[in-house]
Scaffold this active site. Structure first.
Site, mmCIF file in Angstrom:
data_model
loop_
_atom_site.group_PDB
_atom_site.id
_atom_site.type_symbol
_atom_site.label_atom_id
_atom_site.label_comp_id
_atom_site.label_asym_id
_atom_site.label_seq_id
_atom_site.Cartn_x
_atom_site.Cartn_y
_atom_site.Cartn_z
ATOM 1 N N LYS A 58 7.341 0.830 1.653
ATOM 2 C CA LYS A 58 8.207 0.239 0.685
ATOM 3 C C LYS A 58 9.574 0.610 0.312
ATOM 4 C CE LYS A 58 5.232 0.550 -2.608
ATOM 5 N NZ LYS A 58 4.685 1.584 -1.918
ATOM 6 N N LYS A 86 5.336 8.878 -8.392
ATOM 7 C CA LYS A 86 5.903 10.038 -7.399
ATOM 8 C C LYS A 86 7.326 10.118 -7.789
ATOM 9 C CE LYS A 86 4.867 8.794 -3.357
ATOM 10 N NZ LYS A 86 3.927 7.598 -3.653
ATOM 11 N N ASP A 120 -1.348 -0.184 -4.368
ATOM 12 C CA ASP A 120 -2.709 -0.108 -4.128
ATOM 13 C C ASP A 120 -3.518 -0.420 -5.506
ATOM 14 O OD1 ASP A 120 -1.147 2.172 -2.817
ATOM 15 O OD2 ASP A 120 -3.038 2.202 -1.828
ATOM 16 N N LYS A 167 0.884 -1.087 -0.011
ATOM 17 C CA LYS A 167 0.014 -0.123 0.205
ATOM 18 C C LYS A 167 0.825 1.219 -0.161
ATOM 19 C CE LYS A 167 -3.514 2.330 2.822
ATOM 20 N NZ LYS A 167 -2.786 3.536 3.014
#
Length: 252
Positions: free
Chosen positions: A14, A40, A127, A9
């Protein structure tokens, strides 16, 4: 070549986990490449002391095909090779397709033959596991998938969906499940809940990371724990996790 995809998620840790594991592996005299597959484009930021790198998709947009491997692949701390796939401008494209385009461009430019990494780590937003976000699971990319989760309900829900995707793709020659990495948030029944998830998906918890201010302190100075606090207990936890991943992937 060991090829690992790490899912989980958004915000579960991570990138922090993977960057520290990458350094631990590099300190085992392995050539490591970390590929950020999140729009990102901040997967490798701690390896670069806060300095971002130009993403593969930005290079494609601005230079078409007039760029080199060294424009895409930049060296970070401990010699870790850093790549950021990047993504489209918000609302103007599919991030999953961006991952596909970026990984295709790395292959086209011969990144793996030129740099000859011993270990490739894909850092993937977990996600969603559709389209391009499943790309690192596919044949020719990762061989094992590891999922980072906490005991928080949304993290467990995302982890279960990722595990389902791995299971559904199993017969296509995609990556196999490697196990769960528990990144603790100190919620109630945390280990019990993650253990229940492991049993439900017929897997196991292969590593456990404590919630520690050491991680935050390292991030405050733009470094991995492995660089900022190499003698800390957290650094040892990352080293142990790196060894377990190597063992699972058949090389130690």
């Amino acid at each position: 070549m060991i090829k690992v995809a790490v899912y989980g998620k958004g915000g579960i840790g991570k990138s922090t986990t993977l960057s520290n594991v990458a350094v631990a592996l590099a300190q085992r005299n392995l050539r490591v490449m970390q590929i950020g597959c999140d729009p990102k484009a901040d997967s490798t930021i701690l390896l670069r002391h806060g300095e971002p790198i130009e993403t593969v998709l930005d290079l494609v947009r601005t230079r078409k095909n007039a760029f080199t491997l060294s424009d895409m692949v930049r060296e970070g701390y401990a010699g870790v090779l850093c790549v950021e796939a990047g993504g489209p401008a918000p609302g103007l494209g599919c991030a999953g397709r961006g991952i596909i385009a970026a990984l295709d461009k790395l292959k086209e430019k011969g990144a793996y033959e030129v740099y000859q990494p011993d270990v490739i780590l894909y850092d993937v937003l977990g996600d969603v596991v559709c389209g391009g976000f499943s790309m690192p699971m596919r044949g020719g990319y990762a061989d094992r998938v590891f999922i980072v989760t906490s005991g928080e309900n949304m993290a467990i829900h995302a982890a279960a969906n990722i595990a389902m995707a791995v299971e559904n793709f199993r017969n296509r020659g995609y990556a196999q499940m490697g196990g769960l990495i528990l990144n603790r948030r100190n919620v109630k029944r945390e280990e019990e809940k993650v253990q229940e998830l492991a049993e439900d998906i017929h897997s196991e918890i292969i590593g456990s990371l404590h919630r520690s201010e050491t991680v935050t302190d390292a991030e405050e100075v733009g470094k991995t724990v492995m660089e900022a606090f190499p003698q800390s207990e957290m650094a040892e936890e990352y080293r142990r996790l790196a060894d377990v991943i190597l063992d699972i992937c058949g090389r130690k």
